[in-house]
Scaffold this motif. Sequence first.
Motif, mmCIF file in Angstrom:
data_model
loop_
_atom_site.group_PDB
_atom_site.id
_atom_site.type_symbol
_atom_site.label_atom_id
_atom_site.label_comp_id
_atom_site.label_asym_id
_atom_site.label_seq_id
_atom_site.Cartn_x
_atom_site.Cartn_y
_atom_site.Cartn_z
ATOM 1 N N SER A 192 1.074 -1.266 0.214
ATOM 2 C CA SER A 192 0.080 -0.231 -0.291
ATOM 3 C C SER A 192 0.650 1.318 -0.457
ATOM 4 C CB SER A 192 -0.951 -0.074 0.985
ATOM 5 O OG SER A 192 -2.010 -1.273 1.658
ATOM 6 N N PHE A 193 1.623 0.733 0.722
ATOM 7 C CA PHE A 193 2.864 2.642 0.918
ATOM 8 C C PHE A 193 3.245 2.573 -0.279
ATOM 9 C CE2 PHE A 193 7.033 3.712 1.096
ATOM 10 C CZ PHE A 193 6.682 5.057 1.473
ATOM 11 N N LEU A 223 8.262 0.438 8.275
ATOM 12 C CA LEU A 223 9.291 1.359 8.143
ATOM 13 C C LEU A 223 10.591 1.140 7.533
ATOM 14 C CD1 LEU A 223 10.474 4.324 8.395
ATOM 15 C CD2 LEU A 223 11.424 3.854 10.800
ATOM 16 N N ASP A 224 11.141 -0.415 7.821
ATOM 17 C CA ASP A 224 12.750 -0.225 6.882
ATOM 18 C C ASP A 224 12.731 -0.845 5.609
ATOM 19 O OD1 ASP A 224 14.225 0.526 9.250
ATOM 20 O OD2 ASP A 224 14.554 -1.548 9.861
ATOM 21 N N ALA A 225 11.514 -1.646 5.601
ATOM 22 C CA ALA A 225 11.648 -1.863 4.094
ATOM 23 C C ALA A 225 11.129 -1.108 3.290
ATOM 24 C CB ALA A 225 10.060 -3.191 3.783
ATOM 25 N N GLN A 226 9.444 -0.245 3.973
ATOM 26 C CA GLN A 226 9.447 0.853 3.042
ATOM 27 C C GLN A 226 10.335 2.034 2.567
ATOM 28 O OE1 GLN A 226 5.627 2.207 5.200
ATOM 29 N NE2 GLN A 226 5.001 -0.093 5.649
ATOM 30 N N THR A 227 10.992 2.068 3.365
ATOM 31 C CA THR A 227 12.204 3.637 3.228
ATOM 32 C C THR A 227 13.202 3.132 2.386
ATOM 33 O OG1 THR A 227 12.251 4.315 5.449
ATOM 34 C CG2 THR A 227 13.728 5.069 3.631
ATOM 35 N N ILE A 228 13.748 1.940 2.634
ATOM 36 C CA ILE A 228 14.470 0.876 1.370
ATOM 37 C C ILE A 228 14.338 -0.060 0.360
ATOM 38 C CG2 ILE A 228 15.886 -0.953 0.687
ATOM 39 C CD1 ILE A 228 16.244 -0.782 4.027
ATOM 40 N N LEU A 229 12.788 -0.347 -0.522
ATOM 41 C CA LEU A 229 12.182 -1.051 -1.030
ATOM 42 C C LEU A 229 12.236 0.870 -2.223
ATOM 43 C CD1 LEU A 229 10.142 -3.275 -0.027
ATOM 44 C CD2 LEU A 229 11.349 -3.469 -1.861
ATOM 45 N N GLY A 230 11.127 1.902 -1.547
ATOM 46 C CA GLY A 230 10.911 2.663 -1.770
ATOM 47 C C GLY A 230 11.778 3.594 -2.634
ATOM 48 N N LEU A 236 12.307 12.961 11.093
ATOM 49 C CA LEU A 236 10.853 13.417 11.553
ATOM 50 C C LEU A 236 9.789 13.062 10.528
ATOM 51 C CD1 LEU A 236 10.217 14.811 13.964
ATOM 52 C CD2 LEU A 236 10.210 16.793 13.017
ATOM 53 N N TYR A 237 9.145 13.257 10.931
ATOM 54 C CA TYR A 237 6.999 12.645 10.454
ATOM 55 C C TYR A 237 7.733 12.260 8.966
ATOM 56 C CZ TYR A 237 5.610 15.409 14.123
ATOM 57 O OH TYR A 237 5.611 16.381 15.380
ATOM 58 N N PHE A 238 8.014 10.570 8.767
ATOM 59 C CA PHE A 238 7.984 9.624 7.432
ATOM 60 C C PHE A 238 6.771 9.325 7.318
ATOM 61 C CE2 PHE A 238 12.426 8.031 6.723
ATOM 62 C CZ PHE A 238 13.142 9.197 6.967
ATOM 63 N N ALA A 239 6.656 9.382 6.167
ATOM 64 C CA ALA A 239 4.953 9.395 5.856
ATOM 65 C C ALA A 239 5.665 7.156 6.288
ATOM 66 C CB ALA A 239 5.088 9.193 4.109
ATOM 67 N N PHE A 240 4.362 6.854 6.179
ATOM 68 C CA PHE A 240 3.614 5.236 6.692
ATOM 69 C C PHE A 240 2.686 4.621 6.562
ATOM 70 C CE2 PHE A 240 4.414 2.583 10.739
ATOM 71 C CZ PHE A 240 5.120 1.952 10.710
ATOM 72 N N TRP A 241 3.107 3.454 6.975
ATOM 73 C CA TRP A 241 2.095 2.677 6.245
ATOM 74 C C TRP A 241 1.680 0.961 7.426
ATOM 75 C CZ3 TRP A 241 -0.620 4.546 1.702
ATOM 76 C CH2 TRP A 241 -2.230 4.324 2.016
ATOM 77 N N TRP A 242 1.156 1.343 8.655
ATOM 78 C CA TRP A 242 1.023 0.259 9.296
ATOM 79 C C TRP A 242 -0.395 0.250 10.130
ATOM 80 C CZ3 TRP A 242 -1.124 0.314 14.594
ATOM 81 C CH2 TRP A 242 -0.264 -0.797 14.952
ATOM 82 N N ASN A 243 -0.895 -0.720 9.911
ATOM 83 C CA ASN A 243 -2.033 -1.813 10.350
ATOM 84 C C ASN A 243 -3.075 -1.582 9.058
ATOM 85 O OD1 ASN A 243 -3.864 -3.362 11.359
ATOM 86 N ND2 ASN A 243 -4.560 -2.100 12.933
ATOM 87 N N GLY A 244 -2.815 -0.985 7.810
ATOM 88 C CA GLY A 244 -3.324 -0.968 6.591
ATOM 89 C C GLY A 244 -3.819 0.522 6.591
ATOM 90 N N THR A 245 -3.285 1.703 7.447
ATOM 91 C CA THR A 245 -3.291 3.101 7.596
ATOM 92 C C THR A 245 -2.488 3.443 7.481
ATOM 93 O OG1 THR A 245 -5.111 2.284 8.745
ATOM 94 C CG2 THR A 245 -4.296 4.839 8.688
ATOM 95 N N GLU A 246 -2.303 4.992 6.990
ATOM 96 C CA GLU A 246 -1.414 5.753 6.311
ATOM 97 C C GLU A 246 -1.365 6.510 7.465
ATOM 98 O OE1 GLU A 246 0.275 9.302 3.140
ATOM 99 O OE2 GLU A 246 -1.716 7.819 2.963
ATOM 100 N N ILE A 279 6.086 8.692 11.049
ATOM 101 C CA ILE A 279 6.746 8.007 12.039
ATOM 102 C C ILE A 279 8.045 8.929 12.241
ATOM 103 C CG2 ILE A 279 8.071 6.001 10.929
ATOM 104 C CD1 ILE A 279 6.818 3.900 12.830
ATOM 105 N N SER A 280 8.751 8.648 13.197
ATOM 106 C CA SER A 280 9.789 9.251 13.598
ATOM 107 C C SER A 280 10.844 8.535 14.011
ATOM 108 C CB SER A 280 9.081 10.815 13.884
ATOM 109 O OG SER A 280 8.763 11.674 13.632
ATOM 110 N N GLY A 281 12.341 9.213 14.319
ATOM 111 C CA GLY A 281 13.843 8.915 14.667
ATOM 112 C C GLY A 281 15.085 8.248 14.066
ATOM 113 N N THR A 282 16.199 7.896 14.895
ATOM 114 C CA THR A 282 16.608 7.696 13.849
ATOM 115 C C THR A 282 16.820 5.861 13.352
ATOM 116 O OG1 THR A 282 17.487 6.851 15.638
ATOM 117 C CG2 THR A 282 18.914 8.882 14.823
ATOM 118 N N SER A 283 15.671 4.996 13.720
ATOM 119 C CA SER A 283 15.029 4.513 12.549
ATOM 120 C C SER A 283 15.326 4.744 11.409
ATOM 121 C CB SER A 283 13.714 3.498 13.507
ATOM 122 O OG SER A 283 14.299 3.036 14.158
#
Length: 615
Positions: free
Chosen positions: A259-260, A307-314, A516-526, A529-533
């Motif tokens: 979805s992301f 978060l990791d998968a969405q950022t890296i794949l994107g 800070l404030y990365f666009a993110f998808w979790w549990n079917g909802t946009e 999320i933030s952090g050095t993660s």
Amino acid sequence: MKLDLTLLLSAAIGAQTVFGTPIRSRTPYLTKETHNVPRKWSKLGRAPGDHKLHLQIGMKQENFDELDRQLYEVSDPEHSRYGQHLSFDAVNELVKPAEESLDLVHEWLLTNGVSEFSYSPAKDWINIYVDVASAERLLDTEYSVFQHEDGSVLVRTSTWSLPAHLHEHVDTIQPTTSFMRTAPKKTDWVQFAEPFTPAGYKPPTNETIAKVCRLFTVTIECFQTLYGTLNYHQKVPGINRIGFNNYLNQTPIRPDIFSFLEKYRPEAAPNAYAFRSIEIAGGPAAQYTPLTLEQAAGDDISKEANLDAQTILGMTFPQPVYSYSTGGSPPFIPDINTPTDTNEPYLTWVNYVMGQEDVPQVISSSYGDDEQSIPKSYADRVCKQFAQLGARGISLLVSSGDGGLGDEDGTSCYSNDGKNSTTFLPEFPAACPYVTTVGATMQFEPEVSALREPGIGPDGNTHGFYASGSGFSYYFPRPSYQDKVVPPYVSALNGLYDGLYNKNGRAYPDVSAQGLYFAFWWNGTESSISGTSASCPLMSSVISLVNDALISSGKAPLGFLNPWLYSKGYQGFTDILNGSSHGCGVTGFPVTKGWDPVTGLGTPVFPELVKLAGC
């Protein structure tokens, strides 16, 4: 003279079952290690005698100094061997223990009834599985159940012993004195879909950046534009690969990732169901179905992994992506009678990867804990395992943490040396000199160090303190690659915070990226999320794209990054000039021109990095 292990094994089996007779040793037992129980942990009572432990015995590595020398040679752009990374077999040969060391430890195990064990690829780690009662006799110690203030429990001891003649042959044995609770370096999931601009925020004046970047939420297109990867077309994505780590039963949820990507990188969306999932020690596989109600109620089961998968794949499509999920063995049910899994996740993961020929050239890891929560012997050995990855040409990037110098108000900023002195709290593995540590920035023109004071967030809920992790290690001395930048920074502080940090320690972070404030998808909802993660997989993605350019030019990947970063690569980063580290009740280290222990060398400028890499 080499011991006859076959005869020893026969004698051991014939004489007793595991620990059927008292401990036998050719020399008396002496204390090998003592580590104070960290703050926030309390003892509940004796550990159940039948609780199973996976003991990992870290053998003295015979030629690590030589591996270290060669690692720096192949990682230094001014050296004639630069880029000539070591083979799998060459690394193992350098770190294998002496035969005498193996024989003596085998003798000790076998004559005390431990007849089954396995090894790491270099035999520098021996794995045995025993119950608590047996481990207590073997190590002349007493295990207890300890509970953290958050309710989690585990089995540990504060001191353990070995026969005197083994002390020089064994570096560490775990789980014993390590209270590490590795946790994702992410903060505050914010479910809010409307544009959000806080008071005082100034949008970028650059029209190109302003068009695609807003503070809430920050998207893949913004990252690509801001760091210059937008128009880069990969040339060898089948050869060049990237991976990321999952611990604590974190697992990517493929429908969320789809979805992301469908919204923010549509051409990459099919890869949500195609990236490779590698399960280690019972770790959960990437999930093909949405979260169940029970999983969603757990709240944290997959946010870091998503978060990791969405950022890296994107960021890296169409590169192959590896998701490593490291679990524990044996399986566990977290209750007082069967306490939390006792394995140390970094060690389990890195020993698995060191046994594989097929490993991504870049790996992102967004987990950590206070350095002082683990004994120095264990931190040192895990850090040396990371050095072996670097020698093979693998770049390992880790997040710097989300608590600034420790925590917000200083209630946890105390030493664990028995003195309870006020101190800043460096993190592990962020402070390991063989990894590249990534801090966080926010805003766009200019970027500043990431800081969010506690208060009401964009979703109307109260959110906690968040500041990019910053520190100086107490365990690891300053590496030579930092000698030109850290002493001048420390000198310019003019005594500020003297006594609260180790001026001569390995300092971090090395570099930074948005967090800070990365666009993110979790549990079917946009959501966001933030952090050095978030910063770590983003920076890892940029480095992986540089590797694509290198490999397509017939050159080696960057490998262990830091010697190159501090001698040459820093010119390909935007220097961050505003902000401070915060935490422990103080404003903290200031962000300054050049390197600083908040944003490191700055944020990446991809086209410049490609040029500096020699493409």
